[in-house]
Write a protein that holds these residues in place. Structure first.
Motif, mmCIF file in Angstrom:
data_model
loop_
_atom_site.group_PDB
_atom_site.id
_atom_site.type_symbol
_atom_site.label_atom_id
_atom_site.label_comp_id
_atom_site.label_asym_id
_atom_site.label_seq_id
_atom_site.Cartn_x
_atom_site.Cartn_y
_atom_site.Cartn_z
ATOM 1 N N ARG A 203 78.668 17.438 17.269
ATOM 2 C CA ARG A 203 77.275 17.222 16.873
ATOM 3 C C ARG A 203 76.343 18.209 17.572
ATOM 4 O O ARG A 203 75.418 18.747 16.963
ATOM 5 C CB ARG A 203 76.870 15.789 17.194
ATOM 6 C CG ARG A 203 77.520 14.756 16.281
ATOM 7 C CD ARG A 203 77.206 13.342 16.724
ATOM 8 N NE ARG A 203 77.690 12.348 15.765
ATOM 9 C CZ ARG A 203 77.654 11.032 15.976
ATOM 10 N NH1 ARG A 203 77.147 10.553 17.113
ATOM 11 N NH2 ARG A 203 78.109 10.201 15.050
ATOM 12 N N ARG A 204 76.582 18.442 18.850
ATOM 13 C CA ARG A 204 75.713 19.366 19.589
ATOM 14 C C ARG A 204 75.875 20.794 19.079
ATOM 15 O O ARG A 204 74.897 21.524 18.949
ATOM 16 C CB ARG A 204 76.022 19.292 21.081
ATOM 17 C CG ARG A 204 75.226 20.274 21.916
ATOM 18 C CD ARG A 204 75.519 20.163 23.392
ATOM 19 N NE ARG A 204 74.686 19.159 24.029
ATOM 20 C CZ ARG A 204 74.644 18.963 25.348
ATOM 21 N NH1 ARG A 204 75.428 19.684 26.144
ATOM 22 N NH2 ARG A 204 73.846 18.052 25.864
ATOM 23 N N TYR B 86 80.509 17.029 21.254
ATOM 24 C CA TYR B 86 80.407 18.488 21.213
ATOM 25 C C TYR B 86 80.225 18.982 19.780
ATOM 26 O O TYR B 86 79.519 19.966 19.543
ATOM 27 C CB TYR B 86 81.650 19.130 21.832
ATOM 28 C CG TYR B 86 81.726 19.004 23.335
ATOM 29 C CD1 TYR B 86 80.650 19.377 24.134
ATOM 30 C CD2 TYR B 86 82.870 18.514 23.957
ATOM 31 C CE1 TYR B 86 80.721 19.258 25.521
ATOM 32 C CE2 TYR B 86 82.951 18.392 25.334
ATOM 33 C CZ TYR B 86 81.873 18.763 26.112
ATOM 34 O OH TYR B 86 81.944 18.641 27.472
ATOM 35 N N ASN C 171 73.472 25.297 25.050
ATOM 36 C CA ASN C 171 74.199 24.062 24.773
ATOM 37 C C ASN C 171 75.143 24.213 23.582
ATOM 38 O O ASN C 171 76.263 23.691 23.590
ATOM 39 C CB ASN C 171 73.215 22.932 24.513
ATOM 40 C CG ASN C 171 72.656 22.339 25.790
ATOM 41 O OD1 ASN C 171 73.180 22.583 26.882
ATOM 42 N ND2 ASN C 171 71.592 21.567 25.671
ATOM 43 N N ARG C 172 74.705 24.906 22.526
ATOM 44 C CA ARG C 172 75.557 25.085 21.363
ATOM 45 C C ARG C 172 76.764 25.960 21.709
ATOM 46 O O ARG C 172 77.894 25.673 21.301
ATOM 47 C CB ARG C 172 74.762 25.698 20.217
ATOM 48 C CG ARG C 172 73.644 24.787 19.695
ATOM 49 C CD ARG C 172 72.912 25.399 18.521
ATOM 50 N NE ARG C 172 73.773 25.451 17.340
ATOM 51 C CZ ARG C 172 73.401 25.986 16.178
ATOM 52 N NH1 ARG C 172 72.183 26.519 16.055
ATOM 53 N NH2 ARG C 172 74.218 25.993 15.151
ATOM 54 N N GLU D 83 69.290 22.152 19.285
ATOM 55 C CA GLU D 83 69.813 22.348 20.629
ATOM 56 C C GLU D 83 69.609 23.794 21.084
ATOM 57 O O GLU D 83 69.495 24.711 20.261
ATOM 58 C CB GLU D 83 71.316 22.026 20.666
ATOM 59 C CG GLU D 83 71.637 20.550 20.602
ATOM 60 C CD GLU D 83 71.367 19.830 21.915
ATOM 61 O OE1 GLU D 83 71.075 20.504 22.922
ATOM 62 O OE2 GLU D 83 71.455 18.588 21.919
ATOM 63 N N SER E 47 79.199 23.997 23.820
ATOM 64 C CA SER E 47 79.893 23.010 23.000
ATOM 65 C C SER E 47 80.995 23.647 22.168
ATOM 66 O O SER E 47 82.100 23.102 22.044
ATOM 67 C CB SER E 47 78.896 22.293 22.089
ATOM 68 O OG SER E 47 77.969 21.549 22.859
ATOM 69 N N GLU F 69 77.951 19.184 32.413
ATOM 70 C CA GLU F 69 77.398 18.502 31.251
ATOM 71 C C GLU F 69 76.303 17.515 31.638
ATOM 72 O O GLU F 69 75.406 17.236 30.857
ATOM 73 C CB GLU F 69 78.500 17.773 30.489
ATOM 74 C CG GLU F 69 79.523 18.700 29.877
ATOM 75 C CD GLU F 69 78.901 19.774 28.985
ATOM 76 O OE1 GLU F 69 77.916 19.477 28.284
ATOM 77 O OE2 GLU F 69 79.386 20.912 29.008
ATOM 78 N N ASP G 85 73.861 21.214 15.896
ATOM 79 C CA ASP G 85 72.448 20.834 15.945
ATOM 80 C C ASP G 85 71.572 22.051 16.257
ATOM 81 O O ASP G 85 71.567 22.546 17.381
ATOM 82 C CB ASP G 85 72.243 19.751 17.004
ATOM 83 C CG ASP G 85 70.825 19.184 16.997
ATOM 84 O OD1 ASP G 85 69.966 19.725 16.258
ATOM 85 O OD2 ASP G 85 70.576 18.219 17.739
#
Length: 305
Positions: free
Chosen positions: A268-269, A266, A279-280, A275, A283, A33, A272
């Motif tokens: 929020r990511r 995680y 990353n999504r 992102e 998460s 991370e 989003d």
């Protein structure tokens, strides 16, 4: 973030850290991370070039390296951090902050260490007694709070993890009531990310402790409580190897607040759209794993009994 470490960046790193002539381009090795790791082989040896994925101040990097060197002096095995020729820990490349460690070959096929090995290693680490640099920051001290929990649940509408969060929401809100402020008299420098994924077997056999960039002020018994929760059924074995510490509900404060902040981060990511897909996806996987086995008041009671 660097998609590929270029020849120019590699040349800058080898020159600034005095690593010797590169024998080839850096090779992508892993990511967590907080950073991605590239292996760089030079005439002087093999090195881990770590690319930070979050902002890093040089003074903070210097602080975690001072703790690493103190831990190494106390017999804790770790990849040795490398300073630049002018004494810095980090250098700036195009779009990223970089730092260097000696490379350590891991044996990932050997699996994670046993609970007893983890308990004994944490006990050794807690003998270091490295002075804390300031108070415990909010991420490790302050609970999420009922309003933030319900805000997270509302944002999860339609998400793959909505149902799991809804099932555990009442327990997660209730869990915050166990949190107590850190005791300044007991705060020292801790690893703060100590678990089986960050303690690995090397190709030569011994264990090595990894990922020290998250280290900072915390209470050792709260770090121990977090490890015991992470281990689940292996908690008793780890506690015995640690030295039979007697814990109370407040000792789970750090584990409680970190769980809350991570679920919020995680969540929020994952939602989003700005992102990256990586990353999504990471998460969503983390959310699924954490919500499949969250820390709850009942889990704290079970561990204490």
């Amino acid at each position: 973030m660097i998609d590929v470490v270029s020849t120019e960046v590699a040349a800058m790193v080898t020159a600034r850290y005095g690593l010797g002539e590169a024998l080839g381009p850096p090779v992508y090795a892993a990511r967590g991370e907080l950073g991605r790791i590239w292996r760089l082989d030079t005439a002087r040896g093999s090195w881990a070039v770590k690319e930070a994925l979050v902002p890093v101040a040089e003074e903070d990097a210097e602080a975690d390296v001072a703790y690493q060197l103190a831990a190494a002096a106390a017999g804790v095995p770790l990849p040795r951090p490398v300073h630049t020729l002018d004494g810095r820990v980090t250098v700036s490349g195009p779009g990223a902050v970089l730092r260097v460690y000696e490379w350590v070959d891991l044996d990932l096929s050997a699996g994670e260490p046993t609970p007893a090995e983890l308990g004994a290693m944490l006990a050794r680490l807690h003998t270091v007694a490295h002075p804390a640099r300031g108070p415990v920051v909010s991420w490790f001290a302050d609970p999420l709070g009922e309003a933030a929990w319900h805000e997270l649940a509302a944002s999860a509408a339609g998400a793959p993890w909505e149902a799991a969060l809804s099932v555990h929401l009442a327990d997660l809100v209730a869990l915050d009531a166990l949190v107590r402020p850190p005791d300044p008299a007991r705060v020292t420098t801790c690893h703060r990310d100590f678990h089986g994924e960050n303690v690995r077997r090397t190709a030569d056999g011994p264990l090595v402790v990894l990922d020290w960039e998250n280290s900072g002020p915390a209470q050792p018994e709260r770090e121990l409580a977090g490890l015991l929760w992470d281990l689940g059924e292996g908690a008793a074995e780890a506690a015995a190897a640690y030295g039979g510490a007697v814990l109370e509900p407040a000792d789970f404060s750090m584990a409680i607040v970190v769980q809350g902040h991570l679920l919020q981060f995680y969540g929020r990511r994952a939602l989003d759209e700005a992102e990256s897909r990586e990353n999504r996806s990471r998460s969503e996987a983390r959310l699924a794993a954490m919500l499949a086995r969250p820390l709850t008041p009942a889990a704290v009671d079970a561990l204490l009994s």
